[in-house]
Scaffold this motif. Structure first.
Motif, PDB file in Angstrom:
ATOM      1  N   SER A  91     -16.021  -4.189  -8.397  1.00  0.00           N
ATOM      2  CA  SER A  91     -16.863  -2.989  -8.507  1.00  0.00           C
ATOM      3  C   SER A  91     -17.441  -2.812  -9.900  1.00  0.00           C
ATOM      4  N   GLU A  92     -16.707  -3.268 -10.941  1.00  0.00           N
ATOM      5  CA  GLU A  92     -17.149  -3.079 -12.321  1.00  0.00           C
ATOM      6  C   GLU A  92     -17.944  -4.263 -12.864  1.00  0.00           C
ATOM      7  N   THR A 140     -10.271  -6.111  -6.906  1.00  0.00           N
ATOM      8  CA  THR A 140     -11.218  -5.201  -6.270  1.00  0.00           C
ATOM      9  C   THR A 140     -11.902  -4.324  -7.299  1.00  0.00           C
ATOM     10  N   HIS A 141     -11.150  -3.875  -8.303  1.00  0.00           N
ATOM     11  CA  HIS A 141     -11.745  -3.080  -9.382  1.00  0.00           C
ATOM     12  C   HIS A 141     -12.744  -3.906 -10.175  1.00  0.00           C
ATOM     13  N   ASP A 142     -12.412  -5.164 -10.440  1.00  0.00           N
ATOM     14  CA  ASP A 142     -13.330  -6.036 -11.167  1.00  0.00           C
ATOM     15  C   ASP A 142     -14.602  -6.294 -10.368  1.00  0.00           C
TER      16      ASP A 142
END
Length: 440
Positions: A256-257, A252-254
């Motif tokens: 967004s980034e 999920t972080h990837d």
């Protein structure tokens, strides 16, 4: 009333005379008989104190139901009885005892009942060799086994030395049940003979109350054990679920980034969703069964109408203190799986939206490029059309030159020169008209 024969009884108020020759069985629903029988199963025959009971509960596999029916059918055949193939309840008389068989969805229970005075309340040899004969061919794995002793009214209470001999004193549960008509004693532990022990003191039970009391207590224990089957599964699967949860947080972080390619992220999210679906499918039935069995246990507990005995924990304290944390653990495990599935679906949806937007931009750029190419092709086509006018005019003038040269009295060169603009104009008008016609 003259049409009524003299031998027919007169109808009283509120009574209905059945039609002559009518057979109500021919109008019965196909499930009527089985539904009626269902209301009478899962009960013990009436008995009175003093009495000894022994119950063994076996966990059935996929083919265990058929095996359990064959086993009880063989036992019933020895007593001259026949058990229906889809039966769930049977009472088989044995020499000196009664065997009650019940088949549930996942387990089957075998209850031996022997009335009469007894010396040692928890001697397993009291039912031998009957129990050995039944247990020898019993299908499934034993999930619970209990010896039950019911003392008659007026029997002296057990001495401390006897309680120390029968039970583990620091785990002893003592409480009054059914409005003080009986007192229950047990430590709910497995003893050296492989059985649990339950002592019931009859303080005024009547009629079916002893059998109903034993049924409720045993159903409470059986459903409690079945409910606890979900706890080891939840505990064993939790580490794997935690790893998937951590991996989902990273993905999920990837997302967004935008640290990696979208197609690689989508592939990993798809794999993670598949793993969550696998865990959900593998544990959903057991977790749902845990909730159902726990609810049944609580209902049976409330039906016992417990009353505390000073100095001892009650059956309610014992059940809720051990059962409810296990049920909450299973509920939390199921909720985590559902939450992770929802979060994975959200992350996948976000990523797919971003991919769709990127594809839309690519399609827009492609359409713009195609538009430019179309305009270029149009210009080339117009250029070719201009060249075609010149080429067609050239060939037409060549053809017209022959009749001009063959005509006497005309300056051939002037005639051809005059024909050139006329031919070019006519060809240009013709080509332009044909292009408009094709466009329309």
């Amino acid at each position: 009333m003259a049409d009524v024969p003299d031998h027919e009884p007169a109808l009283t108020e509120g009574s209905v005379r059945a039609p002559r020759g009518a057979n109500i069985g021919t109008r019965s629903h196909p499930l009527r008989a089985s539904l009626s029988a269902e209301m009478h199963v899962r009960r013990l025959p009436r008995f009175s104190a003093p009495a000894r009971l022994m119950q063994v509960v076996t966990l059935l596999g996929e083919a265990g139901a058929a095996e359990s029916w064959r086993h009880i059918s063989d036992l019933a055949a020895r007593a001259g009885l026949t058990i229906a193939e889809r039966a769930k309840y049977a009472v088989v008389p044995l020499p000196g005892a009664t065997l009650v068989w019940e088949r549930h969805t996942e387990f089957a229970s075998y209850t031996f009942i022997r009335e009469g005075a007894f010396g040692a309340p928890f001697d397993p040899l009291h039912f031998a060799p009957l129990s050995e004969d039944v247990l020898a061919g019993m299908p499934g794995d034993v999930i619970r086994a209990t010896q039950i002793a019911v003392q008659p009214p007026g029997a002296p209470p057990p001495l401390d030395a006897e309680l120390d001999q029968w039970f583990t004193r620091d785990a002893l549960v003592v409480c009054d049940v059914v409005g003080g008509k009986a007192r229950l004693m047990s430590d709910f532990r497995l003893h050296a003979d492989g059985f649990g022990r339950l002592l019931i003191r009859d303080l005024g039970l009547q009629g079916d109350e002893p059998s109903q009391l034993v049924t409720r207590i045993q159903e409470l224990g059986n459903y409690r054990n079945m409910a606890l089957l979900g706890l080891p599964i939840a505990q064993e699967t939790t580490p794997e679920l935690t790893k998937l949860e951590q991996r989902l947080a990273m993905l999920t972080h990837d997302v967004s980034e935008r640290r990696s390619e979208d197609d690689a992220l989508l592939d990993e999210l798809t794999f993670l969703s598949a793993e969550l679906a696998r865990l959900s499918a593998a544990t959903r039935y057991r977790m749902s069964a845990t909730r159902a069995y726990a609810q049944l246990s609580i209902e049976r507990l409330h039906a016992l109408d417990l009353a505390p005995v000073r100095g001892f924990q009650t059956l309610g304290d014992f059940t809720e203190r051990r059962l409810m944390p296990a049920v909450r653990t299973c509920d939390s495990f199921s909720a985590r799986i559902e939450d992770l599935q929802q979060r994975a679906a959200w992350a996948s949806a976000l990523l797919r939206t971003r991919i769709d937007i990127a594809l839309a931009k690519q399609n827009r750029d492609l359409l713009e490029s195609m538009d430019k190419r179309t305009q270029l092709q149009l210009r080339l086509q117009q250029t070719v059309e201009g060249l075609s006018v010149v080429a067609i005019s050239y060939y037409l003038i060549g053809l017209i030159a022959y009749p001009i040269k063959a005509t006497p009295g005309i300056n051939h060169e002037i005639g051809i020169a005059v024909a050139v603009p006329i031919v070019v104009l006519v060809v240009a008008l013709f080509v332009n008209r044909m292009r408009r016609h094709l466009s329309e």
